[in-house]
Each structure stands twice: as structure tokens, then as C-alpha cells.
Scaffold this active site. Structure first.
Site, PDB file in Angstrom:
ATOM      1  N   LYS A  21     -24.751 -93.807  50.201  1.00 39.04           N
ATOM      2  CA  LYS A  21     -26.026 -93.162  49.854  1.00 39.04           C
ATOM      3  C   LYS A  21     -26.145 -93.204  48.337  1.00 39.04           C
ATOM      4  O   LYS A  21     -25.633 -92.346  47.633  1.00 39.04           O
ATOM      5  CB  LYS A  21     -26.037 -91.717  50.359  1.00 39.04           C
ATOM      6  CG  LYS A  21     -27.391 -91.155  50.642  1.00 39.04           C
ATOM      7  CD  LYS A  21     -28.307 -90.798  49.543  1.00 39.04           C
ATOM      8  CE  LYS A  21     -28.006 -89.881  48.442  1.00 39.04           C
ATOM      9  NZ  LYS A  21     -28.937 -90.075  47.294  1.00 39.04           N
ATOM     10  N   GLU A  79     -15.824 -86.915  41.936  1.00 38.44           N
ATOM     11  CA  GLU A  79     -15.810 -87.307  40.518  1.00 38.44           C
ATOM     12  C   GLU A  79     -17.015 -86.634  39.885  1.00 38.44           C
ATOM     13  O   GLU A  79     -18.144 -87.041  40.123  1.00 38.44           O
ATOM     14  CB  GLU A  79     -15.933 -88.832  40.373  1.00 38.44           C
ATOM     15  CG  GLU A  79     -14.826 -89.622  41.022  1.00 38.44           C
ATOM     16  CD  GLU A  79     -13.500 -89.522  40.289  1.00 38.44           C
ATOM     17  OE1 GLU A  79     -13.436 -88.871  39.227  1.00 38.44           O
ATOM     18  OE2 GLU A  79     -12.523 -90.088  40.791  1.00 38.44           O
ATOM     19  N   CYS A 119     -20.275 -89.310  32.197  1.00 40.34           N
ATOM     20  CA  CYS A 119     -19.433 -88.151  32.495  1.00 40.34           C
ATOM     21  C   CYS A 119     -18.231 -88.096  31.552  1.00 40.34           C
ATOM     22  O   CYS A 119     -17.696 -87.037  31.285  1.00 40.34           O
ATOM     23  CB  CYS A 119     -18.981 -88.210  33.939  1.00 40.34           C
ATOM     24  SG  CYS A 119     -18.319 -89.819  34.382  1.00 40.34           S
ATOM     25  N   GLU A 158     -22.342 -79.454  30.342  1.00 38.97           N
ATOM     26  CA  GLU A 158     -22.569 -80.888  30.213  1.00 38.97           C
ATOM     27  C   GLU A 158     -24.062 -81.136  29.996  1.00 38.97           C
ATOM     28  O   GLU A 158     -24.896 -80.709  30.787  1.00 38.97           O
ATOM     29  CB  GLU A 158     -22.108 -81.588  31.491  1.00 38.97           C
ATOM     30  CG  GLU A 158     -22.208 -83.081  31.381  1.00 38.97           C
ATOM     31  CD  GLU A 158     -21.736 -83.783  32.647  1.00 38.97           C
ATOM     32  OE1 GLU A 158     -22.225 -83.426  33.730  1.00 38.97           O
ATOM     33  OE2 GLU A 158     -20.895 -84.685  32.550  1.00 38.97           O
TER      34      GLU A 158
HETATM   35  P1  NAD Z   1     -26.412 -85.402  41.306  1.00 37.32           P
HETATM   36  O1  NAD Z   1     -25.220 -84.599  41.588  1.00 37.32           O
HETATM   37  O2  NAD Z   1     -27.723 -84.732  41.262  1.00 37.32           O
HETATM   38  O3  NAD Z   1     -26.585 -86.576  42.385  1.00 37.32           O
HETATM   39  C1  NAD Z   1     -25.546 -87.469  42.710  1.00 37.32           C
HETATM   40  C2  NAD Z   1     -25.800 -88.012  44.091  1.00 37.32           C
HETATM   41  O4  NAD Z   1     -25.700 -86.948  45.030  1.00 37.32           O
HETATM   42  C3  NAD Z   1     -27.195 -88.613  44.280  1.00 37.32           C
HETATM   43  O5  NAD Z   1     -27.111 -89.725  45.122  1.00 37.32           O
HETATM   44  C4  NAD Z   1     -27.944 -87.476  44.964  1.00 37.32           C
HETATM   45  O6  NAD Z   1     -29.049 -87.907  45.706  1.00 37.32           O
HETATM   46  C5  NAD Z   1     -26.861 -86.890  45.840  1.00 37.32           C
HETATM   47  N1  NAD Z   1     -27.083 -85.507  46.267  1.00 37.32           N
HETATM   48  C6  NAD Z   1     -27.864 -84.571  45.670  1.00 37.32           C
HETATM   49  N2  NAD Z   1     -27.834 -83.416  46.388  1.00 37.32           N
HETATM   50  C7  NAD Z   1     -27.005 -83.632  47.451  1.00 37.32           C
HETATM   51  C8  NAD Z   1     -26.577 -82.826  48.548  1.00 37.32           C
HETATM   52  N3  NAD Z   1     -26.975 -81.571  48.696  1.00 37.32           N
HETATM   53  N4  NAD Z   1     -25.724 -83.370  49.433  1.00 37.32           N
HETATM   54  C9  NAD Z   1     -25.281 -84.633  49.291  1.00 37.32           C
HETATM   55  N5  NAD Z   1     -25.681 -85.451  48.298  1.00 37.32           N
HETATM   56  C10 NAD Z   1     -26.528 -84.957  47.368  1.00 37.32           C
HETATM   57  O7  NAD Z   1     -26.078 -86.173  39.984  1.00 37.32           O
HETATM   58  P2  NAD Z   1     -26.984 -87.194  39.198  1.00 37.32           P
HETATM   59  O8  NAD Z   1     -28.035 -86.404  38.505  1.00 37.32           O
HETATM   60  O9  NAD Z   1     -27.402 -88.311  40.062  1.00 37.32           O
HETATM   61  O10 NAD Z   1     -25.898 -87.767  38.147  1.00 37.32           O
HETATM   62  C11 NAD Z   1     -25.534 -87.097  37.003  1.00 37.32           C
HETATM   63  C12 NAD Z   1     -24.279 -86.269  37.188  1.00 37.32           C
HETATM   64  O11 NAD Z   1     -23.228 -87.064  37.705  1.00 37.32           O
HETATM   65  C13 NAD Z   1     -23.723 -85.702  35.890  1.00 37.32           C
HETATM   66  O12 NAD Z   1     -23.455 -84.335  36.031  1.00 37.32           O
HETATM   67  C14 NAD Z   1     -22.446 -86.471  35.644  1.00 37.32           C
HETATM   68  O13 NAD Z   1     -21.456 -85.810  34.946  1.00 37.32           O
HETATM   69  C15 NAD Z   1     -22.009 -86.834  36.983  1.00 37.32           C
HETATM   70  N6  NAD Z   1     -21.238 -88.087  36.942  1.00 37.32           N
HETATM   71  C16 NAD Z   1     -19.881 -88.019  37.118  1.00 37.32           C
HETATM   72  C17 NAD Z   1     -19.124 -89.181  37.073  1.00 37.32           C
HETATM   73  C18 NAD Z   1     -17.640 -89.153  37.283  1.00 37.32           C
HETATM   74  O14 NAD Z   1     -17.047 -90.184  37.582  1.00 37.32           O
HETATM   75  N7  NAD Z   1     -16.973 -88.038  37.157  1.00 37.32           N
HETATM   76  C19 NAD Z   1     -19.742 -90.402  36.864  1.00 37.32           C
HETATM   77  C20 NAD Z   1     -21.127 -90.428  36.694  1.00 37.32           C
HETATM   78  C21 NAD Z   1     -21.855 -89.251  36.760  1.00 37.32           C
END
Ligand code: NAD
Length: 473
Positions: A169, A244, A278, A378
Site C-alpha cells: 500500500k 520505520e 526521517c 520532527e
Molecule cells: P504517514 O504516516 O502519514 O503515512 C505513511 C503511510 O501510511 C502512507 O501510505 C499512508 O497512506 C499510510 N497510512 C496512513 N494512515 C494509516 C492507517 N491508519 N493505517 C495504515 N496505514 C496508514 O507518513 P507520510 O506523511 O506519508 O510520511 C512522512 C513520515 O514518514 C515522517 O514522519 C517521516 O519521519 C516518516 N518516514 C520514516 C522513515 C524511516 O525509515 N524511519 C522513512 C521515510 C519517512
């Protein structure tokens, strides 16, 4: 204008049951460049059912067969590298060098997984028992927008290497990149149902995957808030979970650091991926006695960085991915000012002369204390905090005083000294005088930066469960 109206289930491109159309933007122009038809919970269930059907045969393939599949996938993604790079620029706004790296990274992770698999012993001995590492089952892979193709391919590579089948997804904001990757992976000719890709909303498709009883494993990259929701949801069926999540990584500049090297490195660590990383080094810890000198050098360095058109090779910071993300960054800059931090570069609003696009001014605050909001939360944009420290002990204490623990950087002329400091930092990765990535080494977070590890052998084992068989040896 691209219309993406297919998802990938059971080896075929199919029209989703879901009917919601979602706009796709070019963040550098704010123009709508396409629409994606989103999958819904029914589509997620269909994808999970396909992956479940494919699992028994796929889980019994030999590592040799899976290595061949990963190599075919690698070649197929390499063949689409230019198209992928274009999409990354158009849909995400990554500057040239970053965009190129991202397009290459998507294919290289597949090859890395093949290498890990080559040397991995699925069967070993413990006392009188045979221990077999067995694939977990159907894996749900949920990915964010800040490196769409790399996350899809990286998670999928590890899952398939282990012998799991997968339902992916991706972020709904990256549908053009996802389409290209999906078409490439389809070309590799894997058995139907082994991987399925359903772009949809997180709270609908993501929630279905994280609660479905036929999903054995979840691997999620995204925000800490959503990670916690997923962990709670997954607990009902005791799924294995890899998370992650976010970070607030410290860059510890030791008092002997060579600023000719340390300052450009600290700025690159902070502004990498336009600050939407991140692992970005967002808290720069500087010895008080050298603070004034450091600030001057930072101002010179930031003046050389350029926030603007991602296609201009001089650009180092591209736009934020969305208006929401732009507003979030603006809000945090406002909070920094209100809390009494001192702006030494950048500030609110767009860069001079830029009238459209979700561009922000690369921003650095000094006189930040580690209890300020901008040092704790963050931001996910190019906004850095310089925090002064008295001595190395205090620097280590500040570095560890965070709820995160993903990555840290230590900069010093004395590698031995930096190594000692690194050994006392609570983070999944510590980089000494470098920004290099090592795909063979585990990656992941301490504390609220996550659970588990990706990459290398640790990443492979995240999709495996040990089984002891007694009485056969
Ligand atoms: P997000 O958490 O909003 O979304 C990530 C994914 O999860 C998307 O595909 C989203 O549609 C899905 N999602 C959202 N709500 C959900 C739910 N209730 N159940 C299941 N899936 C759900 O994050 P984002 O805005 O897409 O990305 C930015 C964030 O990701 C930042 O906080 C960043 O730190 C983190 N990030 C972490 C890493 C890492 O490796 N640690 C890498 C990249 C980004």
C-alpha cells in the site's frame, strides 16, 4: 494529465472496486498533473486473498529461484530508470542529484536483497535441534511518499527474498511513481499473486491490511503517530511488525572538528531530500566556544544552497511535497520564532523571487534549547536547530535526550574520539564524518523511531520465523 485507474492484483492490472478519484500535483508548480482512482477495503481484501493463494507455492521456492526473480526485477526496474526519474521530479520535486539517486536506489535494493539471500543459511543447528528459518506468510507493506519507489522495492525485495508474498500500500500522493514501478515489476514475470499493489487511503486500505487476519507481517515506514495506530491494530492478531518511523537526529560537532568539512556535511545532513528525510540531522550540537564561528560558516553555506526549480542542477532543496507539508513547515518556523530561537538563515514564506510552488526557505535557528518544540518534534522540512553545549558529556546527554533514535552524526578530526562518542549514542545508525549509506548494515530506530530493522540479514530475518525441529539430527 495522467489518469491512473488500475491497481495490481494477482498478476494483472485491474480496475479498482474503489471509485474515489484523488488529485496528483506537481509540487513545484502546484498544478494538478493527474488523478488516481483509489483502491478501497474490498480491493485490499482481494489483494490479500491473492497473496494468500500464492504463498504455499512461493514459500517453497528455492533461494536460487528467488535470487533469479530478484535479479529479473532489478533489470526491469533499471530499464525504467529514466522514466522513474522523470516521475520523481514531476510528482515529488526532488532536485536532480537526489532524484537520480532515488531512481537508482529503487533497483539497487533488489540486487542487494539477492546478495543477502546468496549467503544466507535458512537451516542451522542449535544443540540437538535443527533450526529452520521459515517465511511468515502474507506481508503487508505500507510506504510513505518521500522515497516511493525505493521503499516499495526495498520492502518487497526483503519479503520475497524470505519467501513471503506481499500486498503493498504505497502513498496515494506517489501514484505516478508507483505506476512505473508496478509496470517494471510486472515485466519481471513473477507468479501471479506473489506481489500485489493497491494504492489507496491509509485509513481505508492501510487499516484493512493492518487488521486482516490473513496478513502475518506488517512492515511500515511513515510517521510515528500512524506507526502507533498500526501497532495497536496489529496486536489483535499478533502480527509481526516492523516500524520505520520519524527522527530528530543529532549532529554532534566535536570541539576539534574541521569546519571546512563539518559545516557542509552538517548542512547536507539537515537538508537532504529537501529536509523531508526521517534521517535528516536536524539538531546540530556545537561547542559553545566555537558557536559564533560555526554560525558564520553556516550562514555562508546556506547562502550557497538553492531552494527552487528541481530541474535546475544548482538546486539543493526542492519543494515540499504538498500544501499541507508546506504549511506544517511554516508553522514550525513560526513556533521557533515564538519560543525565542534566533533565526540565522531563512525564515517564513517562499524564497525570494519564487511565486508558486511549495518552496520553503532553507532555515537555520541558533540559540535553540533542547526543550523547545523545534528541537523535540520532527518538522520534515529544511529547518535546522543549532544547540550549544559545554562539554562532550553534555553533548551526549543532549543527543540522547529525545524520544527518537533513528540516526546520529559525529564530526571530529579524531576518529577514535568520535568512535567513543558514537558508542554512547542511542540510535540505530551513527555516521562518523560521513553521509554514506551501507545497504548491508541494519537500519532502523531505537525508542520511538521504530521497531525492528531493515536491510541486510536483519532485514531478511524480519520476514522469517525460527522453527526448531527436534529428533531429526
Ligand atoms: P504517514 O504516516 O502519514 O503515512 C505513511 C503511510 O501510511 C502512507 O501510505 C499512508 O497512506 C499510510 N497510512 C496512513 N494512515 C494509516 C492507517 N491508519 N493505517 C495504515 N496505514 C496508514 O507518513 P507520510 O506523511 O506519508 O510520511 C512522512 C513520515 O514518514 C515522517 O514522519 C517521516 O519521519 C516518516 N518516514 C520514516 C522513515 C524511516 O525509515 N524511519 C522513512 C521515510 C519517512
Amino acid at each position: 494529465m495522467q489518469i491512473i485507474d488500475k491497481i495490481y492484483i494477482d498478476g494483472a492490472f485491474v480496475t479498482p472496486h474503489g471509485s474515489e478519484m484523488f488529485d496528483l500535483f506537481n509540487p513545484a508548480t502546484e498544478q494538478v498533473i493527474g488523478q488516481v482512482r483509489l483502491a478501497d477495503a474490498q480491493d485490499a481484501r482481494d489483494a490479500i486473498a491473492a497473496a494468500k493463494r500464492a504463498f504455499p507455492a512461493f514459500s517453497r521456492t528455492s533461494p536460487r529461484e528467488r535470487i533469479d526473480m530478484l535479479k529479473r526485477m532489478h533489470e526491469a526496474v533499471v530499464a525504467k530508470e529514466d522514466e522513474l526519474y522523470e516521475a520523481i521530479t514531476e510528482e515529488y520535486g526532488a532536485p536532480v542529484s537526489r532524484g537520480r539517486w532515488m531512481a537508482q536506489h529503487a533497483s539497487s535494493v533488489l540486487l542487494e536483497a539477492a546478495k543477502v539471500l546468496q549467503d544466507y543459511a535458512f537451516t542451522r543447528r542449535a544443540g540437538s535441534a535443527e533450526v529452520v528459518m521459515q517465511p511468515l506468510g502474507v506481508a503487508g507493506l505500507i510506504t510513505p511518499w518521500n522515497s516511493d519507489a525505493g521503499f516499495i522495492c526495498g520492502k518487497l525485495a526483503a519479503a520475497l527474498a524470505a519467501g513471503c508474498t506481499a500486498v503493498i500500500k504505497p502513498s496515494e500522493m506517489s501514484a505516478i511513481q508507483t505506476r512505473i514501478v508496478t509496470e517494471a515489476l510486472h515485466e519481471a514475470g513473477l507468479p501471479a499473486g506473489v506481489f500485489n499493489i493497491v494504492t489507496g487511503r491509509g485509513d481505508i486500505v492501510g487499516a484493512e491490511i493492518s487488521s486482516h487476519p490473513d496478513v502475518a507481517k506488517l512492515s511500515f515506514t511513515g510517521s510515528t503517530a500512524v506507526g502507533k495506530t498500526i501497532l495497536r491494530t496489529a496486536s489483535d492478531t499478533l502480527k509481526r511488525v516492523t516500524l520505520e518511523l520519524g527522527g530528530k537526529s543529532p549532529v554532534i560537532v566535536l570541539d576539534d572538528a574541521d569546519f571546512d568539512e563539518a559545516v557542509p556535511l552538517a548542512i547536507q545532513a539537515g537538508f537532504m531530500n529537501s529536509g523531508q528525510a526521517c534521517i535528516a540531522g536536524t539538531r546540530i550540537l556545537v561547542p559553545r566556544q566555537r558557536l559564533a564561528e560555526f554560525e558564520t560558516r553556516v550562514q555562508e553555506e546556506v547562502a550557497r544552497s538553492q531552494s527552487g526549480d528541481p530541474r535546475d542542477p544548482q538546486t539543493t532543496v526542492g519543494p515540499m511535497v504538498s500544501q499541507k507539508q508546506w504549511e506544517r513547515v511554516q508553522r514550525y518556523i513560526g513556533i521557533g520564532i515564538e519560543e525565542g530561537a534566533r533565526l540565522i538563515a531563512g525564515g517564513q514564506g517562499r524564497p525570494d523571487g519564487v511565486n508558486a510552488g511549495w518552496f520553503v526557505r532553507p532555515t537555520v535557528f541558533s540559540d535553540v534549547t533542547n526543550d523547545m518544540t523545534i528541537a523535540r518534534e520532527e518538522i520534515f522540512g529544511p529547518v535546522l536547530s543549532i544547540i550549544g553545549y559545554r562539554d562532550t558529556e553534555e553533548a551526549i546527554a543532549i543527543a540522547n535526550d529525545t524520544s527518537y533514535g533513528l540516526q546520529a552524526y559525529v564530526l571530529s578530526r579524531d576518529r577514535q574520539r568520535a568512535h567513543e562518542v558514537a558508542s554512547r549514542i542511542d540510535a540505530g545508525r551513527v555516521l562518523v564524518n560521513t553521509l554514506a549509506h551501507e545497504p548491508a548494515a541494519p537500519f532502523g530506530g531505537f525508542k520511538q523511531s521504530g521497531i525492528g530493522r531493515e536491510y541486510g540479514t536483519f532485514g531478511l530475518e524480519a520476514f522469517l520465523e525460527p522453527k526448531s525441529v527436534l529428533g531429526v539430527l
